[in-house]
Design an enzyme around this catalytic site. Structure first.
Site, PDB file in Angstrom:
ATOM      1  CG  HIS A 111      -9.033   3.481  -0.662  1.00 42.21           C
ATOM      2  ND1 HIS A 111     -10.248   2.967  -0.547  1.00 42.21           N
ATOM      3  CD2 HIS A 111      -8.114   2.823  -0.994  1.00 42.21           C
ATOM      4  CE1 HIS A 111      -9.898   1.587  -0.943  1.00 42.21           C
ATOM      5  NE2 HIS A 111      -8.613   1.384  -1.080  1.00 42.21           N
TER       6      HIS A 111
ATOM      7  CG  ASP B 231       1.351  -2.689  10.806  1.00 46.53           C
ATOM      8  OD1 ASP B 231       2.020  -2.000   9.842  1.00 46.53           O
ATOM      9  OD2 ASP B 231       0.578  -3.316  10.304  1.00 46.53           O
TER      10      ASP B 231
ATOM     11  NE  ARG C 186      -2.021  -4.773  -1.388  1.00 43.78           N
ATOM     12  CZ  ARG C 186      -1.542  -4.303   0.072  1.00 43.78           C
ATOM     13  NH1 ARG C 186      -0.337  -4.658   0.588  1.00 43.78           N
ATOM     14  NH2 ARG C 186      -2.440  -3.202   0.316  1.00 43.78           N
TER      15      ARG C 186
ATOM     16  CB  THR D 125       2.891   0.759   6.145  1.00 41.71           C
ATOM     17  OG1 THR D 125       1.521   0.649   6.651  1.00 41.71           O
ATOM     18  CG2 THR D 125       3.600   0.666   7.519  1.00 41.71           C
ATOM     19  CB  ILE D 126      -1.216   4.960   6.379  1.00 37.27           C
ATOM     20  CG1 ILE D 126      -2.157   3.871   6.265  1.00 37.27           C
ATOM     21  CG2 ILE D 126      -0.861   5.598   5.072  1.00 37.27           C
ATOM     22  CD1 ILE D 126      -3.498   4.428   5.971  1.00 37.27           C
ATOM     23  CG  ASP D 127      -2.218   0.111   8.567  1.00 38.29           C
ATOM     24  OD1 ASP D 127      -2.978   0.901   8.628  1.00 38.29           O
ATOM     25  OD2 ASP D 127      -2.149  -0.673   7.606  1.00 38.29           O
TER      26      ASP D 127
ATOM     27  CB  SER E 150     -24.257  18.719  22.336  1.00 39.09           C
ATOM     28  OG  SER E 150     -22.837  18.942  21.738  1.00 39.09           O
TER      29      SER E 150
ATOM     30  NE  ARG F 253     -16.622  16.138  18.225  1.00 45.68           N
ATOM     31  CZ  ARG F 253     -16.880  15.063  18.898  1.00 45.68           C
ATOM     32  NH1 ARG F 253     -17.905  15.081  19.478  1.00 45.68           N
ATOM     33  NH2 ARG F 253     -15.690  14.330  19.135  1.00 45.68           N
TER      34      ARG F 253
ATOM     35  N   GLY G 222       0.941  -1.014   0.100  1.00 44.78           N
ATOM     36  CA  GLY G 222      -0.108  -0.026   0.028  1.00 44.78           C
ATOM     37  C   GLY G 222       0.832   1.330  -0.122  1.00 44.78           C
TER      38      GLY G 222
ATOM     39  N   GLY H  78       5.733  -1.919   3.265  1.00 42.67           N
ATOM     40  CA  GLY H  78       5.284  -2.587   4.839  1.00 42.67           C
ATOM     41  C   GLY H  78       5.623  -3.999   5.088  1.00 42.67           C
ATOM     42  CG  ASP H  79       3.164  -6.363   7.720  1.00 39.83           C
ATOM     43  OD1 ASP H  79       2.560  -6.076   6.618  1.00 39.83           O
ATOM     44  OD2 ASP H  79       2.466  -6.933   8.578  1.00 39.83           O
ATOM     45  N   GLY H  80       4.212  -6.737   4.569  1.00 40.32           N
ATOM     46  CA  GLY H  80       4.376  -7.897   3.397  1.00 40.32           C
ATOM     47  C   GLY H  80       5.648  -7.853   2.603  1.00 40.32           C
TER      48      GLY H  80
ATOM     49  N   GLY I 208      -6.691   0.491   9.708  1.00 37.42           N
ATOM     50  CA  GLY I 208      -6.056  -0.213  10.797  1.00 37.42           C
ATOM     51  C   GLY I 208      -6.571  -1.560  10.818  1.00 37.42           C
ATOM     52  NE  ARG I 209      -6.851  -5.096   5.807  1.00 37.32           N
ATOM     53  CZ  ARG I 209      -8.100  -4.775   5.145  1.00 37.32           C
ATOM     54  NH1 ARG I 209      -9.193  -5.436   5.315  1.00 37.32           N
ATOM     55  NH2 ARG I 209      -8.200  -4.068   4.086  1.00 37.32           N
TER      56      ARG I 209
END
Lengths: 328, 328, 328, 328
Positions: free
Chosen positions: B258, B134, B76, B130-132, B219, B159, B15, B106-108, B175-176
């Protein structure tokens, strides 16, 4: 011992910084959580002297976490710098029934807080709130991250017009005593050269860098100057001096100014304010005083107010090294 | 020994994340600085297999530091998961004369990188993008800070309308497998409740918190749910289940989707990408391989790719504690 | 004649829209300027029925012009749709001493306002506040410009990740009955195809356009769908249907949702709200009722509430023509 | 007749403005649509003289609609102001086989375009691109809306710190000859006073307004000054002069500067650029020359270049009236 804590006062002092509201909110809600009474003190130490108090509950701090500035207002207070002024403040605090004080501000504010905590029997905890990031004992001060993003956003905008006209811009950002803003925002904004107080670059260095940049066929150039950098006195003079040695450059100057103090705080500043606000109350409850809460390595830590204001956080040398390389 | 390094390849995989371009730019300019040839490999490991290479110089990465996404594109790649695929990649790398590889992902992506570095004699260094957030071995991954601010900006907007209508919103963020985004953005967005995979809250807890919130006369209410939180299966079901026990609430659901992957990177992500990009080249020059560069306590560090993907970074318990208090 | 006007009420009704606060502020300050008493009525017509009034002065509306939502809160009110409900509202208005009413809202709100103004002797002027821009008699409604920019910002973010992965995105934006948001934001966001209720495109058209786009070697594609477009029922079904005929495409769907209703209003929406707020009071002072103030050709105009809700503003054919060309 | 049009040139000239890229893109894609060859001319008229041409196709203008500045770069060109310069330009145009020219710029650029179109047999159509909105014959110029939002965003940020410290700010925005930016942004930013060239306010008026504001208990005050307003010579002098008569005020000055020229264009500017870009080509195809395309009352219109530069668009008196009232 903090066991007899019943009533806590909170104030913001010195230059305002985005995220101070998050800290106020966290202080108030931590007091709610731990069943303490809390009063907001308006306009910093002057409000402490004058008794400008307002009791706050969890709802009174609703809808402020996303707002710049400080709902308690801030001020610089000459009177509090004198022993007499601090005595008045102490009497007022006693009159209002204050058991402890949370001071959100920068090093000037902490100087007063440190003296006050030593002179009187009212515990004080400081929370570092200043866009300049120039406080020892915390990786980040509240407001720094927001100011960085404001500066980078401004550089991005100026880059658009700089590139369209093949121009060289000298941009002045805040940082009277510290180059943290300039160094980070300069890297992120793609500055060709960054001038900070911690460094000793000469006009010659700037000119040499810009000539190298021209040879490298850069179409636009940004020189980011921290306001505290003494090179040439001010950014306009620097631009003139450099310009004289760089014939053919179309040069412009931009002083970013007070936009750097405002704006909705970033996620990071809101989270930081929230964490330090809670931590300040918990430190008071544990009986501590004369300290500042901070964040180091993502962990809440404490530092004496004395060290926070007398020690200087060092500029990150790795950042200066990286700045040199990525500006090629 | 990295002394015979002459030609380095860089690719982005998995990603995309804002700040990847800053890392690519830093890799390229570090190569310029150290007199190395550098090739951008398009579309991740697939481009490595297919020989989709492009030589890059310092100017080729101008004007990308402020852009989301990745100029090298990402993908991927199933083929690279097989030994045969990686062999093809190795042959291509040899054919192109690559001496080393930088993998931003990322980890993959790191799983493939780790295998590749062990199977063949081409050194590999990973940069966590990676945005996660992790990945073990770095305080922050590239893209995380930008994603946080995107989520907080979205919550701020929601809000406005939630408050105008006294509504309860269930908002799903990314955040899977990890609740880092939800926990930080939830605190910053003033969420009443935050649901993350690392926690074991039940619908009952959510309902109880919302009832307490009603009693406290809030409220508007935001429940922020990480997509990986298994509570009730999905955010729509969760909203329905909670809604049945909360008569009188006007409930809405929003899945942020996304938008969280894009956007101009924040200052922090640009600086992080710049630092790690330079560090990756310097690690390769020092002869290292099979490692990831990261940032811990504001210092560049390294971790084996193996540990980076097998160990899990823990959620910050202090943040969970603070979230509980400031949501009062 | 409006000469005996002394006390004016203002309320916001229906879906909230950024810029409503600017209109409230202008109504209040125009009343201050013309020496009229003004009351804010909370939660729309329900507040009118219930007597949920708050007297406002110039300071009470300070610091709201930059905020999304509505400080008076909004609601949809079933009771006001009945004659009995409106009679209750009238009695309450008399009890509170109201001489006239300003209603900020969309077509549903204006329907009630129109009936109320005909049934009772309380003059009513409407101000068009809705992000959908679907009101006859004004070039723009308050909130439309802000919503457009929110949608475009979201598309820009999604474009980053779409391009990085060569993806096709179906994005749903608001516009149940009108394609104004989709058409403008689609052009500005560089959408390959735009689907709006006013148009009669089939899945075949979408597929044909995307195939042409592939032939033209576009690296990413956005199809922007107004929620009211009936093609295929919903955006997920549309994406599936199109996907079946577009093998090899990596397709994603994003529903932008409620972020489109919030956010700090744009300059244009703040100015529009300010102008229409002042105009509403001046129209009441001139003795008018049953009308809406609007802006046409940069000039304040009026329209009967009846026409405002029964006539339909037409979609701009030039925009559709331009959309076709610039999406090549 | 434009029937023999085959090859069109497009250039941007004068100060750059956000949305120029949308116009370039639309010009290029309209040419693609109508089967015309199109060349981008770099760096304005200088590029026309020097033959700095680049043939463009639909893909060459991908991913620019969201970017500030101009991909063709801009410049002010002294040489084109002389007959000799324009003759060189004509010879170059003939050499390159240009049949027509689209000029995107402001009044200075149109002066050259007007002369060129009269002196030579190459049709010219102008597109108004300038942040100042000071062109007759169009409601809005490309870049104006983006600049307004940049100014308002800056005022919002400064307001945060102004309010926190009860300060009075004098802010200078762009507008050398026209107060359009100041008037709109001043209303939207909640300015207490707005000074524009079209108005004849004295320092006395400013002081009187600020005293009234103090009496009305405003906690912060912004005076927005268009750079072309001659009152007192410059904003620093004005602040000093006013300050001398306003003892007790804490006064600051901020000059917004070049950030106003850049930034990602708003939806409105992107749509405007897209519409006018298509219209320019269609006007050329219809055989017109020496005209500017513009937008009036949401409809594409034309004006002679002569009128566009010699007539002055009037400041909107209703806006000045509204500004007076909402600043109470």
């Amino acid at each position: 011992m903090g066991n007899n804590l019943k009533h806590i006062g909170v104030l913001t002092s010195g230059g305002d910084a985005p995220g101070m509201n998050a800290a106020i909110r966290a202080v108030v809600r931590a007091c709610t959580h731990y069943d303490l009474k809390v009063s907001g003190i308006h306009e910093g130490y002057q409000g402490l002297i004058d008794g400008n108090f307002q009791e706050l509950d969890a709802r009174a701090v609703a809808h402020i976490i996303n707002r710049g500035g400080t709902m308690l207002k801030s001020a610089r207070c000459m009177e509090f710098r004198s022993k007499e002024g601090r005595e008045k403040a102490y009497e007022q605090a006693k009159k209002q029934g204050l058991d402890a004080l949370v001071v959100i501000g920068g090093d000037g504010s902490f100087t007063g807080a440190s003296l006050f905590s030593k002179e009187f029997d009212i515990p004080v905890v400081g929370i570092p709130g200043t866009i300049d990031n120039d406080i020892y004992g915390t990786d980040y001060t509240i407001g720094f991250d927001t100011a960085l993003n404001t500066v980078v956003d401004a550089i991005d905008k100026i880059r658009d017009t700089a590139t369209s006209h093949n121009r060289l811009f000298f941009i002045e950002c805040m940082g009277r005593d510290a180059g943290f803003i300039a160094l980070n925002a300069g890297i992120a904004g793609g500055a060709t050269e960054i001038l900070i107080p911690e460094d000793d670059k000469e006009v010659d260095d700037v000119v040499a860098k810009l000539k190298a940049s021209r040879d490298a066929k850069k179409s636009s150039n940004i020189v980011l100057v921290a306001e505290g950098d003494q090179l040439g006195g001010d950014v306009f003079k620097l631009a003139r001096d450099a310009g004289e040695r760089l014939p053919g450059y179309d040069i412009r100057v931009s002083v970013l100014g007070h936009i750097q103090r405002g704006g909705s705080p970033t996620c990071s500043d809101r989270v930081l304010g929230s964490r330090l606000g809670v931590a300040a109350i918990e430190q008071l409850m544990s009986g501590h005083s004369g300290i500042m809460v901070g964040l180091r390595n993502d962990t809440v830590t404490t530092e004496t107010l004395h060290d926070a204001i007398t020690k200087k956080p060092g500029i990150n040398r790795n950042l200066m090294h990286v700045a040199e390389i990525v500006s090629l």
